[in-house]
Design a protein around this motif. Structure first.
Motif, short mmCIF file in Angstrom:
data_model
loop_
_atom_site.label_atom_id
_atom_site.label_comp_id
_atom_site.label_asym_id
_atom_site.label_seq_id
_atom_site.Cartn_x
_atom_site.Cartn_y
_atom_site.Cartn_z
N PRO A 118 0.82 -1.21 0.00
CA PRO A 118 0.00 0.00 0.00
C PRO A 118 0.85 1.26 0.00
CG PRO A 118 -0.78 -1.58 1.63
CD PRO A 118 0.53 -2.08 1.15
N VAL A 119 1.99 1.21 0.72
CA VAL A 119 2.90 2.35 0.77
C VAL A 119 4.29 1.87 0.37
CG1 VAL A 119 3.93 4.15 2.19
CG2 VAL A 119 1.56 3.44 2.62
N ASP A 128 7.08 13.48 -12.37
CA ASP A 128 5.80 13.25 -13.05
C ASP A 128 5.58 11.76 -13.26
OD1 ASP A 128 5.38 15.94 -13.20
OD2 ASP A 128 6.01 16.16 -15.29
N GLY A 129 4.40 11.28 -12.94
CA GLY A 129 4.03 9.89 -13.17
C GLY A 129 4.36 8.94 -12.05
N ALA A 130 5.04 9.41 -11.01
CA ALA A 130 5.40 8.54 -9.88
C ALA A 130 4.17 8.24 -9.04
CB ALA A 130 6.48 9.18 -9.03
N THR A 131 4.25 7.14 -8.28
CA THR A 131 3.17 6.79 -7.37
C THR A 131 3.72 6.55 -5.97
OG1 THR A 131 3.35 4.41 -7.78
CG2 THR A 131 1.85 5.66 -9.19
N GLU A 132 2.84 6.52 -5.00
CA GLU A 132 3.22 6.32 -3.60
C GLU A 132 3.10 4.87 -3.16
OE1 GLU A 132 4.42 8.65 -1.45
OE2 GLU A 132 4.48 10.00 -3.17
N GLY A 467 15.27 13.79 3.92
CA GLY A 467 13.94 13.67 4.50
C GLY A 467 12.90 14.55 3.85
N THR A 468 13.16 15.05 2.65
CA THR A 468 12.21 15.97 2.02
C THR A 468 11.26 15.29 1.03
OG1 THR A 468 13.90 16.55 0.37
CG2 THR A 468 13.67 18.01 2.27
N THR A 469 11.45 14.00 0.75
CA THR A 469 10.50 13.30 -0.13
C THR A 469 9.85 12.16 0.62
OG1 THR A 469 12.00 11.58 -1.02
CG2 THR A 469 12.08 13.75 -2.07
N SER A 470 8.74 11.70 0.09
CA SER A 470 8.01 10.61 0.75
C SER A 470 8.83 9.33 0.79
CB SER A 470 6.67 10.36 0.05
OG SER A 470 6.87 10.03 -1.32
N TYR A 471 9.63 9.09 -0.26
CA TYR A 471 10.47 7.89 -0.26
C TYR A 471 11.49 7.96 0.86
CZ TYR A 471 14.34 4.82 -1.48
OH TYR A 471 15.34 3.88 -1.41
N GLN A 472 12.13 9.09 1.04
CA GLN A 472 13.13 9.23 2.10
C GLN A 472 12.49 9.10 3.48
OE1 GLN A 472 15.25 12.92 1.34
NE2 GLN A 472 15.37 12.44 -0.84
N ARG A 473 11.35 9.73 3.66
CA ARG A 473 10.67 9.65 4.96
C ARG A 473 10.19 8.22 5.24
NH1 ARG A 473 8.85 14.61 2.88
NH2 ARG A 473 6.89 13.72 2.14
N TYR A 474 9.81 7.51 4.20
CA TYR A 474 9.39 6.11 4.32
C TYR A 474 10.50 5.25 4.91
CZ TYR A 474 8.20 1.45 2.33
OH TYR A 474 7.95 0.12 2.12
#
Length: 567
Positions: A118-119, A128-132, A467-474
């Motif tokens: 899910p994450v 552009d075009g990336a997903t979470e 830590g500024t992107t969702s991938y890094q925070r993940y």
């Protein structure tokens, strides 16, 4: 039980027993052929069996069933942005069209049962075009006892990736084992997992609960054996056999009985894992190796590029124009009893965590530590070439080391003494002390830590944006506020030396959308197919997200099996 002799003929000869090879064989059998798999190593599973096991396929039916949005247009946009001028429209379109079909086939008609994460952000989630989440699939944990005695023929886990002498940890396991001293629920989970492992050791001599890549390999292998597809280990491709017209009609194979010929009426599939241990080709195609930097591969040592060389001898084209020749990862070097060293990858468990930074020998940070392992090494290579050095350093404070671990140094309650004694792990009460232990510029390291700490007090990293992107925070620590990846470092300090490495190669054979191997002039070599890391990566040397090797491996294995049956 002794292995039977390799048959003198078959419909389709598949070289390699990782995900791509097994997928091709299963697909070929489904479409009416009788394939045979040969594997150079004495164990099957290839690099798949020791991988993280992520499978990246956009618009897959499992994410759609779970209500996760995606579109082929978005995925195409994302891949195009990642690959730039190297965008391979023919293969990308084949992947986007057939990938969902392949996942549906393997999930519903084989033992490879999967679920979408899910994450799990793409590695560049702001593009552009990336997903979470959703594009990445994981195989369900697998009970290896279902393989019977064949379990002992499967590639075992890499010892350094396990605890207690052979217990591999999947993603949920890692979550609980890192919290076992802080959570009763996690402690109970860890206890149950360890007890299952100890029972397995007594009854089977190894772990039987297979996770991550081992679960992918084990599930595919169950289907291989259920379908009666012969799988011969300890058999190496020597040369491809062509008839007068240039068609591939079989191969010469070196096995326990010597070199024998095998005819293959529908041809040969190359799926042997690329060339990660072909030192000559690596030096030719890895720019940093050409310039004198060290390099270490995490792939099985049998991946010496023999299938690619055999294909080239038969006229095949090898593509060497990718932006990067390998899927990079930083590695540290663990000492062996005989004085040699073995690589250990720093993939996702340590670099993104708060209290961890990376510096060169000049004491300066050079990269966003929370970026993907591939991106990290691109920054590392640039730094080493600039400095004229062979390595850099990951630095952690005591809290980070004991809470998350660092490289092969496990988190508390594991002990760290043996790593300090072997000098794999360096320590220092002050930045200056640590710098002297590592050969780092002491004054600059003190300034770097001071500047990093001043910004980190507010959860900021103005220099690199950790830590500024969702991938890094993940990948960070959600309990660390306000930034899961950043906080000030406090004495004492620890360091591990890191070098460029890979988890596979990106350059390979040129193929059509049907998996047919091409010649230099673009014409197809009849009867020769390829998939997995033996083909040129459809990502052209970029690394868009987790699972961008296994997703295409399953897809093109699926395609190749059908192509060979209908050609």
């Amino acid at each position: 039980m002794p292995m039977p002799d390799l048959p003198a003929s078959c419909d389709l000869l598949v070289i390699g027993s990782g995900a791509a090879g097994m997928a091709a064989a299963i697909s070929a059998r489904h479409h009416g052929l009788n394939p045979v798999i040969i594997e150079k190593a004495d164990v099957f599973g290839g690099s798949t069996a020791v991988s993280g096991g992520a499978i990246w396929v956009p618009c897959n039916p499992l994410m759609q069933a779970a209500g996760m949005p995606d579109s082929r247009e978005a995925a195409r946009t994302y891949i195009r942005g990642e690959t730039g001028n190297h965008f391979n429209a023919e293969l990308v379109e084949a992947f986007l069209e057939k990938g969902p079909e392949a996942i549906d086939f393997f999930h519903n008609k084989t033992a490879l049962k999967m679920s979408p994460r899910p994450v799990s952000p793409d590695y560049h989630p702001d593009a552009d075009g990336a997903t979470e989440g959703g594009r990445v699939l994981d195989a369900y944990d697998y009970d290896g006892r279902r393989l019977g005695e064949n379990l002992h023929r499967m590639r075992p886990p890499i010892a350094d990736f396990t605890i207690l002498g052979g217990l591999p940890l999947g993603r949920p396991d890692i979550y609980h084992f890192l919290r076992l001293t802080r959570s009763a629920k996690s402690a109970a989970y860890a206890t149950k997992t360890v007890l299952r492992y100890l029972r397995d050791r007594l009854a089977w001599g190894r772990n039987t609960r297979l996770v991550m890549g081992a679960a992918v390999a084990g599930r595919l292998a169950e289907t291989i054996f259920e379908l009666g597809i012969p799988l011969f280990t300890g058999h190496e491709l020597v040369k491809l056999v062509q008839d007068a017209s240039g068609r591939i009609t079989g191969a010469e194979v070196d096995g326990p009985s010597g070199i024998v010929g095998v005819s293959a009426t529908r041809g040969v599939v190359l799926a042997a894992g690329g060339f990660p241990h072909d030192t000559a080709r690596r030096k030719q195609h890895f720019e940093h190796v050409r310039k004198g930097l060290p390099h270490y591969s995490m792939s099985p040592s049998t991946g010496t590029g023999g299938t690619i060389a055999a294909a080239e001898a038969a006229g095949a084209a090898f593509i060497d124009s990718n932006t990067n020749g390998g899927f990079w990862t930083p590695v540290s070097l663990l000492p062996n009893p005989d004085g040699s060293k073995r690589p250990f990858p720093h993939l996702f468990l340590d670099r993104a965590k708060p209290g961890v930074i990376a510096v060169g020998h000049d004491g300066r940070r050079f990269v966003n530590e929370a970026s993907s392992y591939h991106d990290f090494v691109q920054g590392l290579i640039a730094k080493l070439l600039e400095e004229g050095q062979q390595s850099a350093w990951l630095i952690a404070d005591h809290r980070a080391l004991r809470r998350y671990g660092l490289g092969a140094v496990h988190a508390f309650p594991a002990t760290i003494g043996r790593h300090l004694k072997s000098s794999y792990l360096k320590s220092g009460a002050t930045p200056g002390h640590l710098a002297r232990e590592c050969g780092i510029d002491a004054a600059q390291l003190e300034r770097t830590i001071a500047a990093t700490n001043a910004a980190a007090a507010g959860g900021e990293d103005p220099q690199f944006g950790k830590g500024t992107t969702s991938y890094q925070r993940y990948l960070g620590d959600a309990e660390n506020k306000p930034n899961p990846c950043v906080r000030p470092l406090q004495a004492p300090f620890y360091a591990i030396e890191v070098f460029p490495g890979d988890i596979g190669t990106t350059m390979g054979l040129d193929i059509t959308a049907r998996g047919e191997v091409k010649q230099q002039d673009g014409r197809v070599i009849p009867g020769l197919y390829a998939c997995g890391n033996d083909i040129n990566s459809i990502m052209s040397g970029s690394y868009p997200g987790p699972g961008i090797t296994l997703g295409p491996a399953l897809t093109f294995g699926f395609i190749v099996g059908k192509t060979a049956a209908t050609a």
